[in-house]
Design a protein around this motif. Structure first.
Motif, PDB file in Angstrom:
ATOM      1  N   MET A 135       0.843  -1.177   0.000  1.00  0.00           N
ATOM      2  CA  MET A 135       0.000   0.000   0.000  1.00  0.00           C
ATOM      3  C   MET A 135       0.890   1.242   0.000  1.00  0.00           C
ATOM      4  O   MET A 135       1.829   1.341   0.791  1.00  0.00           O
ATOM      5  N   ILE A 136       0.618   2.176  -0.904  1.00  0.00           N
ATOM      6  CA  ILE A 136       1.404   3.407  -0.981  1.00  0.00           C
ATOM      7  C   ILE A 136       0.468   4.601  -0.878  1.00  0.00           C
ATOM      8  O   ILE A 136      -0.487   4.715  -1.642  1.00  0.00           O
ATOM      9  N   ASP A 137       0.741   5.458   0.085  1.00  0.00           N
ATOM     10  CA  ASP A 137      -0.024   6.697   0.242  1.00  0.00           C
ATOM     11  C   ASP A 137       0.731   7.802  -0.487  1.00  0.00           C
ATOM     12  O   ASP A 137       1.859   8.138  -0.132  1.00  0.00           O
ATOM     13  N   THR A 138       0.117   8.370  -1.514  1.00  0.00           N
ATOM     14  CA  THR A 138       0.799   9.364  -2.352  1.00  0.00           C
ATOM     15  C   THR A 138       0.475  10.795  -1.951  1.00  0.00           C
ATOM     16  O   THR A 138       0.782  11.719  -2.692  1.00  0.00           O
ATOM     17  N   THR A 139      -0.146  10.977  -0.786  1.00  0.00           N
ATOM     18  CA  THR A 139      -0.581  12.313  -0.361  1.00  0.00           C
ATOM     19  C   THR A 139       0.537  13.334  -0.466  1.00  0.00           C
ATOM     20  O   THR A 139       0.346  14.436  -0.983  1.00  0.00           O
ATOM     21  N   LYS A 140       1.713  12.985   0.022  1.00  0.00           N
ATOM     22  CA  LYS A 140       2.825  13.935   0.047  1.00  0.00           C
ATOM     23  C   LYS A 140       3.922  13.565  -0.938  1.00  0.00           C
ATOM     24  O   LYS A 140       5.032  14.084  -0.872  1.00  0.00           O
ATOM     25  N   MET A 141       3.605  12.681  -1.868  1.00  0.00           N
ATOM     26  CA  MET A 141       4.618  12.219  -2.806  1.00  0.00           C
ATOM     27  C   MET A 141       4.624  13.024  -4.095  1.00  0.00           C
ATOM     28  O   MET A 141       3.576  13.389  -4.614  1.00  0.00           O
TER      29      MET A 141
END
Length: 290
Positions: A135-141
């Motif tokens: 799982m990858i959270d891209t909110t700050k990516m």
């Protein structure tokens, strides 16, 4: 043959992920109706080894066909293959912002109401999210950071767990980041702001970092901070947490916090943790350099 199911929230970065996976040698197919998965697997079997890594983008755009997904995934194992699920996510606020910037409509809210569409999508994807291998959270990516993370997992194979650590430097006078899990105040450390030749630089500059870290207090604090975070991480993982936001603040968010965030980030990366470094306020109030 390796199968990767690429899924997640609309606007979370699946299109960028597909481009990256293609660069890593995956044969990718976007928006395949789940009911056709078994047919596609059969075609791959007939490729006589020409196709070794397959990426299938399956998401809510499948509409009424989406409900066939779980039965279709079983067909992969029935053929004798294994599959992994990559789930991309982001905060509701960031997803709404991305939709507005691209002027796209949400697939579950064609007539507007992006927030309502996101809420419904989360409900429909919840079971799939729980099944996710990664799982990858891209909110700050950034796009580059997402590409680096995918490469780390699927090319270099050095994924250690599902916990993504976001390290953010900030200035207290601009407010504490609202999504913080842990907040550390480093305003007690030596302040480069009072050194005229350092004032207009930030913790991104080596001479500022050297000044801050030339203090025994800074060294001791950075070591203790790392030890604490290293102690906490396994417990967060055990509780099923997939994102940890560590915020480090000084007065303006340009010198001490940037330095300590930089040091912590590199220590965690050396240990093999998945970490992303962000500096929220390092350019605010910046004066023109001579």
């Amino acid at each position: 043959m390796k199968f990767l199911i690429i899924t997640g929230m609309s606007g979370a970065g699946k299109s960028q992920a597909v481009k990256c996976m293609e660069d890593l040698g995956f044969y990718c197919l976007d928006n395949l109706p789940p009911v056709l998965i078994s047919k596609f697997v059969e075609l791959c079997r007939q490729s006589h080894g020409d196709i070794q890594k397959v990426g299938l983008v399956i998401d809510i755009r499948g509409g009424m066909f989406f409900d066939d997904l779980f039965a279709s995934l079983d067909s992969i194992t029935e053929f004798g293959y294994q599959y992994e699920i990559l789930f991309l996510d982001a905060s509701d606020g960031v997803l709404i912002k991305r939709f507005k910037e691209t002027r796209r409509t949400h697939p579950l809210a064609p007539n507007g109401g992006i927030g309502d569409g996101i809420k419904e999508e989360r409900q429909r994807l919840q079971k799939l999210k729980e099944m996710a291998t990664n799982m990858i959270d891209t909110t700050k990516m950034t796009s580059g950071q997402l590409k680096e993370e995918l490469r780390n997992i699927y090319f270099e194979g050095n994924k250690t767990n599902n916990l993504m650590i976001h390290i953010t430097s900030f200035g207290f006078k601009h407010g504490i980041p609202l999504d913080s899990d842990l907040v550390f105040d480093v305003r007690f450390l030596p302040n480069p702001y009072y050194i005229e030749e350092l004032r207009d630089f930030t913790g991104k500059d080596v001479k500022v970092r050297d000044f801050v870290m030339n203090s025994p207090i800074s060294i001791e604090f950075s070591n203790k901070l790392y030890e604490l975070v290293d102690f906490l991480i396994p417990h967060y993982i055990k509780e099923g947490k997939n994102q940890l936001v560590i915020s480090i603040g000084c007065t303006g968010g340009r010198h001490r916090s940037v330095t300590i965030a930089y040091v912590l980030y590199h220590k965690l990366k050396e240990k093999g943790y998945r970490a992303i470094l962000n500096h929220r306020d390092d350019t605010l109030g910046e004066r023109k350099r001579d």
